[in-house]
Design a protein around this motif. Structure first.
Motif, PDB file in Angstrom:
ATOM      1  N   ASN A 172      -0.710  -4.419  -9.825  1.00  0.00           N
ATOM      2  CA  ASN A 172      -1.190  -3.899  -8.536  1.00  0.00           C
ATOM      3  C   ASN A 172      -2.148  -2.732  -8.709  1.00  0.00           C
ATOM      4  O   ASN A 172      -3.236  -2.726  -8.139  1.00  0.00           O
ATOM      5  CB  ASN A 172      -0.006  -3.416  -7.670  1.00  0.00           C
ATOM      6  CG  ASN A 172       0.706  -4.590  -7.038  1.00  0.00           C
ATOM      7  OD1 ASN A 172       0.203  -5.716  -7.054  1.00  0.00           O
ATOM      8  ND2 ASN A 172       1.883  -4.340  -6.501  1.00  0.00           N
ATOM      9  N   GLU A 173      -1.729  -1.758  -9.521  1.00  0.00           N
ATOM     10  CA  GLU A 173      -2.577  -0.580  -9.733  1.00  0.00           C
ATOM     11  C   GLU A 173      -3.896  -0.978 -10.375  1.00  0.00           C
ATOM     12  O   GLU A 173      -4.943  -0.433 -10.042  1.00  0.00           O
ATOM     13  CB  GLU A 173      -1.853   0.394 -10.679  1.00  0.00           C
ATOM     14  CG  GLU A 173      -1.279   1.586  -9.973  1.00  0.00           C
ATOM     15  CD  GLU A 173      -0.785   2.643 -10.962  1.00  0.00           C
ATOM     16  OE1 GLU A 173       0.287   3.179 -10.676  1.00  0.00           O
ATOM     17  OE2 GLU A 173      -1.444   2.913 -11.990  1.00  0.00           O
ATOM     18  N   GLU A 176      -6.103  -2.687  -7.742  1.00  0.00           N
ATOM     19  CA  GLU A 176      -6.564  -1.672  -6.775  1.00  0.00           C
ATOM     20  C   GLU A 176      -7.736  -0.894  -7.365  1.00  0.00           C
ATOM     21  O   GLU A 176      -8.728  -0.623  -6.700  1.00  0.00           O
ATOM     22  CB  GLU A 176      -5.438  -0.695  -6.443  1.00  0.00           C
ATOM     23  CG  GLU A 176      -4.583  -1.140  -5.271  1.00  0.00           C
ATOM     24  CD  GLU A 176      -3.341  -0.275  -5.116  1.00  0.00           C
ATOM     25  OE1 GLU A 176      -3.373   0.903  -5.517  1.00  0.00           O
ATOM     26  OE2 GLU A 176      -2.335  -0.798  -4.603  1.00  0.00           O
ATOM     27  N   ASP A 179     -10.828  -3.042  -7.546  1.00  0.00           N
ATOM     28  CA  ASP A 179     -11.406  -3.203  -6.193  1.00  0.00           C
ATOM     29  C   ASP A 179     -12.294  -2.030  -5.817  1.00  0.00           C
ATOM     30  O   ASP A 179     -13.214  -2.185  -5.011  1.00  0.00           O
ATOM     31  CB  ASP A 179     -10.290  -3.368  -5.156  1.00  0.00           C
ATOM     32  CG  ASP A 179      -9.672  -4.761  -5.202  1.00  0.00           C
ATOM     33  OD1 ASP A 179     -10.321  -5.694  -5.723  1.00  0.00           O
ATOM     34  OD2 ASP A 179      -8.523  -4.920  -4.726  1.00  0.00           O
TER      35      ASP A 179
END
Ligand code: AMP
Length: 182
Positions: A172-173, A176, A179
């Motif tokens: 996830n990190e 993120e 992105d």
């Protein structure tokens, strides 16, 4: 607009840690969902094979770059979008750098560490300015980052060069962070 491609360096072996296997699956999945391409070492084995399969399952683009001499040892993945064969390791690494917009390092062994430090030193020398993300899943790289702090403490590595790469703790990190760049 040219396609964004993420180079993932990771192990050619498969650890027992399920956390690391699911990390590779998730990162591959999310790369494909964003319509980015994967650039990797071209093998079918280990974590390398897991991430390639994960992108392919989502119909994503996978470019495998492998030296001719390693096609057998690393069991070249013939199901990928494109296999680029290189005459040696140096041209493999150069090609991986050229085709990619960012570098993500998942757990791995000597080869992965070599690739991490090579892409990092190329950045330190100003040969590129692309993001480099070390994924410290399951605290795998804790010992390495501690050692880098020692090297910075002794001024073998400039304190400001610590920001040449970023550390994340999971998929996830990592996504993120990617992105924010693309
Ligand atoms: P490993 O992390 O040792 O499982 O290797 C992962 C990948 O890094 C494999 O595709 C290796 O061919 C590649 N690799 C890149 N540079 C080197 C190197 N100097 N020595 C060994 N493997 C390397």
């Amino acid at each position: 607009m040219t396609k964004t491609r993420i180079c993932v360096y990771c192990g050619s072996r498969l650890p027992e840690s399920t956390g690391i296997i699911s990390l590779a699956k998730q990162v591959g999945d999310e790369i494909a969902k964003r319509n980015w391409g994967l650039v990797y070492g071209g093998g079918k084995v280990g974590i390398m094979g897991v991430i390639a399969d994960s992108v392919l399952e989502q119909n994503g683009e996978v470019i495998g770059i492998i030296p001719t001499a390693l096609k057998k040892a690393e069991v070249v993945h013939t199901g990928v979008t494109q296999v680029i064969e290189t005459p040696d390791m140096h041209s493999r690494k150069a090609k991986m750098e050229k085709l990619s917009d960012a570098f993500v390092i998942l757990p791995g062994g000597f080869g992965t560490l070599d690739e991490f430090f090579e892409i990092l030193t190329w950045k330190q020398l100003g040969f590129h300015s692309k993001p480099i993300i070390l994924v410290n899943q399951s605290e795998y790289f804790d010992g390495l980052t501690q050692f880098l702090d020692t090297a910075i403490g002794l001024d073998f590595i400039k304190e400001t060069n610590r920001s040449l790469f970023q550390i994340t703790k999971d998929s996830n990190e990592t996504l993120e962070l990617l992105d924010t760049y693309f």
